[in-house]
Write a protein that holds these residues in place. Structure first.
Motif, PDB file in Angstrom:
ATOM      1  N   GLN A 158     -17.138  46.308   8.535  1.00  0.00           N
ATOM      2  CA  GLN A 158     -18.052  46.650   9.612  1.00  0.00           C
ATOM      3  C   GLN A 158     -17.377  46.345  10.955  1.00  0.00           C
ATOM      4  OE1 GLN A 158     -21.084  48.067   8.831  1.00  0.00           O
ATOM      5  NE2 GLN A 158     -20.309  47.961   6.724  1.00  0.00           N
ATOM      6  N   ASP A 159     -17.977  46.839  12.017  1.00  0.00           N
ATOM      7  CA  ASP A 159     -17.402  46.623  13.352  1.00  0.00           C
ATOM      8  C   ASP A 159     -17.217  45.139  13.649  1.00  0.00           C
ATOM      9  OD1 ASP A 159     -17.374  49.340  13.738  1.00  0.00           O
ATOM     10  OD2 ASP A 159     -19.144  49.380  15.046  1.00  0.00           O
ATOM     11  N   TYR A 160     -18.156  44.304  13.189  1.00  0.00           N
ATOM     12  CA  TYR A 160     -18.071  42.880  13.516  1.00  0.00           C
ATOM     13  C   TYR A 160     -16.885  42.206  12.839  1.00  0.00           C
ATOM     14  CZ  TYR A 160     -20.361  41.762   9.006  1.00  0.00           C
ATOM     15  OH  TYR A 160     -20.679  41.638   7.666  1.00  0.00           O
ATOM     16  N   HIS A 161     -16.438  42.725  11.701  1.00  0.00           N
ATOM     17  CA  HIS A 161     -15.242  42.169  11.059  1.00  0.00           C
ATOM     18  C   HIS A 161     -14.032  42.350  11.978  1.00  0.00           C
ATOM     19  CE1 HIS A 161     -17.534  42.850   7.139  1.00  0.00           C
ATOM     20  NE2 HIS A 161     -17.209  41.561   7.098  1.00  0.00           N
ATOM     21  N   TYR A 162     -13.886  43.562  12.520  1.00  0.00           N
ATOM     22  CA  TYR A 162     -12.775  43.836  13.421  1.00  0.00           C
ATOM     23  C   TYR A 162     -12.889  43.009  14.699  1.00  0.00           C
ATOM     24  CZ  TYR A 162     -11.212  47.799  10.599  1.00  0.00           C
ATOM     25  OH  TYR A 162     -10.725  48.574   9.574  1.00  0.00           O
ATOM     26  N   ALA A 163     -14.113  42.904  15.214  1.00  0.00           N
ATOM     27  CA  ALA A 163     -14.304  42.176  16.471  1.00  0.00           C
ATOM     28  C   ALA A 163     -13.937  40.707  16.326  1.00  0.00           C
ATOM     29  CB  ALA A 163     -15.759  42.316  16.930  1.00  0.00           C
ATOM     30  N   LYS A 164     -14.370  40.081  15.231  1.00  0.00           N
ATOM     31  CA  LYS A 164     -14.085  38.654  15.064  1.00  0.00           C
ATOM     32  C   LYS A 164     -12.599  38.420  14.806  1.00  0.00           C
ATOM     33  CE  LYS A 164     -15.641  34.392  12.955  1.00  0.00           C
ATOM     34  NZ  LYS A 164     -16.622  33.730  12.081  1.00  0.00           N
ATOM     35  N   SER A 165     -12.002  39.255  13.946  1.00  0.00           N
ATOM     36  CA  SER A 165     -10.569  39.104  13.678  1.00  0.00           C
ATOM     37  C   SER A 165      -9.771  39.304  14.957  1.00  0.00           C
ATOM     38  CB  SER A 165     -10.128  40.118  12.618  1.00  0.00           C
ATOM     39  OG  SER A 165      -8.773  39.926  12.276  1.00  0.00           O
ATOM     40  N   ALA A 166     -10.112  40.330  15.740  1.00  0.00           N
ATOM     41  CA  ALA A 166      -9.388  40.629  16.977  1.00  0.00           C
ATOM     42  C   ALA A 166      -9.503  39.493  17.986  1.00  0.00           C
ATOM     43  CB  ALA A 166      -9.900  41.932  17.586  1.00  0.00           C
ATOM     44  N   TYR A 167     -10.664  38.862  18.062  1.00  0.00           N
ATOM     45  CA  TYR A 167     -10.866  37.754  18.995  1.00  0.00           C
ATOM     46  C   TYR A 167      -9.875  36.628  18.723  1.00  0.00           C
ATOM     47  CZ  TYR A 167     -12.973  33.584  21.042  1.00  0.00           C
ATOM     48  OH  TYR A 167     -13.190  32.415  21.732  1.00  0.00           O
ATOM     49  N   TRP A 168      -9.757  36.223  17.458  1.00  0.00           N
ATOM     50  CA  TRP A 168      -8.880  35.111  17.122  1.00  0.00           C
ATOM     51  C   TRP A 168      -7.407  35.519  17.124  1.00  0.00           C
ATOM     52  CZ3 TRP A 168     -10.166  30.153  17.105  1.00  0.00           C
ATOM     53  CH2 TRP A 168     -11.533  29.834  17.065  1.00  0.00           C
ATOM     54  N   LEU A 169      -7.123  36.746  16.718  1.00  0.00           N
ATOM     55  CA  LEU A 169      -5.746  37.221  16.763  1.00  0.00           C
ATOM     56  C   LEU A 169      -5.242  37.288  18.199  1.00  0.00           C
ATOM     57  CD1 LEU A 169      -5.891  40.044  14.069  1.00  0.00           C
ATOM     58  CD2 LEU A 169      -4.582  37.900  13.915  1.00  0.00           C
ATOM     59  N   LYS A 170      -6.116  37.625  19.126  1.00  0.00           N
ATOM     60  CA  LYS A 170      -5.731  37.645  20.534  1.00  0.00           C
ATOM     61  C   LYS A 170      -5.360  36.238  21.002  1.00  0.00           C
ATOM     62  CE  LYS A 170      -7.229  39.326  25.072  1.00  0.00           C
ATOM     63  NZ  LYS A 170      -6.316  40.488  25.152  1.00  0.00           N
ATOM     64  N   LYS A 171      -6.135  35.227  20.561  1.00  0.00           N
ATOM     65  CA  LYS A 171      -5.803  33.845  20.915  1.00  0.00           C
ATOM     66  C   LYS A 171      -4.411  33.489  20.390  1.00  0.00           C
ATOM     67  CE  LYS A 171      -8.928  30.585  20.459  1.00  0.00           C
ATOM     68  NZ  LYS A 171      -9.136  30.072  21.831  1.00  0.00           N
ATOM     69  N   CYS A 172      -4.110  33.907  19.156  1.00  0.00           N
ATOM     70  CA  CYS A 172      -2.790  33.653  18.584  1.00  0.00           C
ATOM     71  C   CYS A 172      -1.712  34.380  19.385  1.00  0.00           C
ATOM     72  CB  CYS A 172      -2.749  34.123  17.135  1.00  0.00           C
ATOM     73  SG  CYS A 172      -3.800  33.193  15.992  1.00  0.00           S
ATOM     74  N   ALA A 173      -1.989  35.629  19.735  1.00  0.00           N
ATOM     75  CA  ALA A 173      -1.003  36.444  20.449  1.00  0.00           C
ATOM     76  C   ALA A 173      -0.694  35.864  21.827  1.00  0.00           C
ATOM     77  CB  ALA A 173      -1.509  37.876  20.576  1.00  0.00           C
ATOM     78  N   VAL A 174      -1.709  35.398  22.512  1.00  0.00           N
ATOM     79  CA  VAL A 174      -1.512  34.820  23.842  1.00  0.00           C
ATOM     80  C   VAL A 174      -0.632  33.578  23.755  1.00  0.00           C
ATOM     81  CG1 VAL A 174      -2.678  33.648  25.749  1.00  0.00           C
ATOM     82  CG2 VAL A 174      -3.614  35.786  24.837  1.00  0.00           C
ATOM     83  N   GLU A 175      -0.872  32.732  22.757  1.00  0.00           N
ATOM     84  CA  GLU A 175      -0.042  31.542  22.576  1.00  0.00           C
ATOM     85  C   GLU A 175       1.387  31.928  22.223  1.00  0.00           C
ATOM     86  OE1 GLU A 175      -0.665  28.119  22.880  1.00  0.00           O
ATOM     87  OE2 GLU A 175      -2.327  29.002  24.012  1.00  0.00           O
ATOM     88  N   ALA A 176       1.527  32.925  21.326  1.00  0.00           N
ATOM     89  CA  ALA A 176       2.860  33.354  20.900  1.00  0.00           C
ATOM     90  C   ALA A 176       3.664  33.941  22.056  1.00  0.00           C
ATOM     91  CB  ALA A 176       2.734  34.380  19.774  1.00  0.00           C
ATOM     92  N   LYS A 177       2.981  34.671  22.927  1.00  0.00           N
ATOM     93  CA  LYS A 177       3.668  35.323  24.045  1.00  0.00           C
ATOM     94  C   LYS A 177       4.279  34.303  25.002  1.00  0.00           C
ATOM     95  CE  LYS A 177       1.983  39.185  25.516  1.00  0.00           C
ATOM     96  NZ  LYS A 177       1.177  40.244  26.196  1.00  0.00           N
ATOM     97  N   LYS A 178       3.667  33.144  25.117  1.00  0.00           N
ATOM     98  CA  LYS A 178       4.212  32.091  25.973  1.00  0.00           C
ATOM     99  C   LYS A 178       5.615  31.698  25.539  1.00  0.00           C
ATOM    100  CE  LYS A 178      -0.361  30.040  26.871  1.00  0.00           C
ATOM    101  NZ  LYS A 178      -1.217  28.836  26.609  1.00  0.00           N
ATOM    102  N   HIS A 179       5.910  31.911  24.254  1.00  0.00           N
ATOM    103  CA  HIS A 179       7.197  31.501  23.688  1.00  0.00           C
ATOM    104  C   HIS A 179       8.025  32.705  23.231  1.00  0.00           C
ATOM    105  CE1 HIS A 179       5.741  27.362  23.762  1.00  0.00           C
ATOM    106  NE2 HIS A 179       4.615  27.811  23.230  1.00  0.00           N
ATOM    107  N   GLU A 180       7.636  33.895  23.709  1.00  0.00           N
ATOM    108  CA  GLU A 180       8.344  35.140  23.374  1.00  0.00           C
ATOM    109  C   GLU A 180       8.390  35.358  21.866  1.00  0.00           C
ATOM    110  OE1 GLU A 180      12.112  34.706  25.395  1.00  0.00           O
ATOM    111  OE2 GLU A 180      11.279  35.511  27.243  1.00  0.00           O
ATOM    112  N   ARG A 181       7.259  35.106  21.224  1.00  0.00           N
ATOM    113  CA  ARG A 181       7.135  35.331  19.785  1.00  0.00           C
ATOM    114  C   ARG A 181       6.164  36.473  19.530  1.00  0.00           C
ATOM    115  NH1 ARG A 181      11.096  32.626  20.174  1.00  0.00           N
ATOM    116  NH2 ARG A 181      11.745  30.965  18.747  1.00  0.00           N
ATOM    117  N   LYS A 182       6.328  37.137  18.375  1.00  0.00           N
ATOM    118  CA  LYS A 182       5.466  38.249  17.995  1.00  0.00           C
ATOM    119  C   LYS A 182       4.566  37.859  16.826  1.00  0.00           C
ATOM    120  CE  LYS A 182       8.821  41.791  19.376  1.00  0.00           C
ATOM    121  NZ  LYS A 182       9.666  42.925  18.901  1.00  0.00           N
TER     122      LYS A 182
END
Length: 283
Positions: free
Chosen positions: A115-139
């Protein structure tokens, strides 16, 4: 293009032994499965430095840390917080190990049930991971995997675009995509485009019964189906169109071999590496 072994195939060996076997087999690097006894969120800084030292001594790279944390789409908030904490520890390990990519699990259910909420919740937390990773030039890499939001090219890109960070991409996995019964050849490579950060290789085939080594059951759009893990070229996941597309598009990243067929670990990795090089005209 460089080739890595997946340490999960060598999980019965210590990480030091896994690195030594990887070198003996002729791989360029080792993708480390981020679970014990190889590596985890609780692995000490000293032990991580030792892993890097052994890899450097063997001339091996560690391109990816294959995390098992995530599954944010169906986890509780408390579980998501813990998964994010674990991710931060694996991210820290990547800095010592020189790994530029960290696998995070997108979570389920199957894309056709989500459902849409599955994508929304996963995307929310993945974005947090991505933002942290970007600080260290990680993917961040999400493996295209059966029983997952990232199950087809379309569903995978939906999730990646919802995250909205350019350091989030996908692991093409023809074996998993065969299970899902979605395209895994040239069109999938073209469709993923620059969001295809990494490639996994393994073979599978549909069977009539389970119970023998290497067999398992999986929920697909066709219902509960039975599969057998195979060595490359002995199953039904034809990788030749994928390899041709990688050459056509000038893919210059990593290809990790992760065969789980019921053969000794060294033997299946040796077989699959030789088969890949044959199919890519590198033998």
């Amino acid at each position: 293009m460089k080739f890595a072994a997946f340490s999960g195939v060598l999980i019965d060996h210590s990480i030091q032994e896994a690195l030594q076997l990887t070198k003996k087999l002729g791989f360029d690097g080792l993708e480390i499965a981020a679970r014990e006894p190889h590596l985890s969120a609780s692995t000490s800084a000293q032990r991580i430095k030792e892993i890097r030292s052994v890899a450097d001594g063997l001339g091996l790279e560690i391109p990816v840390l294959a995390g098992y944390m995530g599954s944010f789409s169906t986890a509780s908030d408390k579980e998501c917080e813990q998964a994010f904490t674990d991710f931060q520890r694996i991210l820290e390990a990547s800095l010592t190990l020189g790994s530029t990519m960290i696998r995070v699990v997108a979570g389920g259910p199957n894309a056709f049930l989500a459902q849409d909420y599955h994508y929304a919740k996963s995307a929310y937390w993945l974005k947090k991971c991505a933002v942290e990773a970007k600080k260290h030039e990680r993917k961040i890499v999400l493996e295209i995997h059966n029983i997952s939001l990232a199950e087809t090219v379309e569903s995978s890109l939906r999730l990646v675009h919802q995250v909205g960070e350019d350091n989030v991409g996908l692991i093409h996995d023809a074996g998993n995509m065969y299970i899902t019964d979605t395209d895994y050849g040239r069109d999938s490579v073209i469709g993923l485009g620059d969001r295809m950060f990494h490639v996994h290789v393994k073979d599978e085939k549909r069977v009539d019964a389970t119970g023998t080594p290497g067999t398992f059951v999986n929920l697909t759009k066709h219902g509960q189906e039975k599969f057998l893990q195979c060595r490359l070229g002995e199953g039904e996941a034809d990788h030749q169109p994928l390899f041709d597309a990688l050459k056509e598009t000038g893919y210059a990243g990593w290809v990790t071999l992760e065969c789980h067929a019921p053969f000794p670990a060294y033997e299946r990795l040796e077989h699959d590496l030789a088969k890949v090089k044959q199919m890519m005209g590198l033998a």
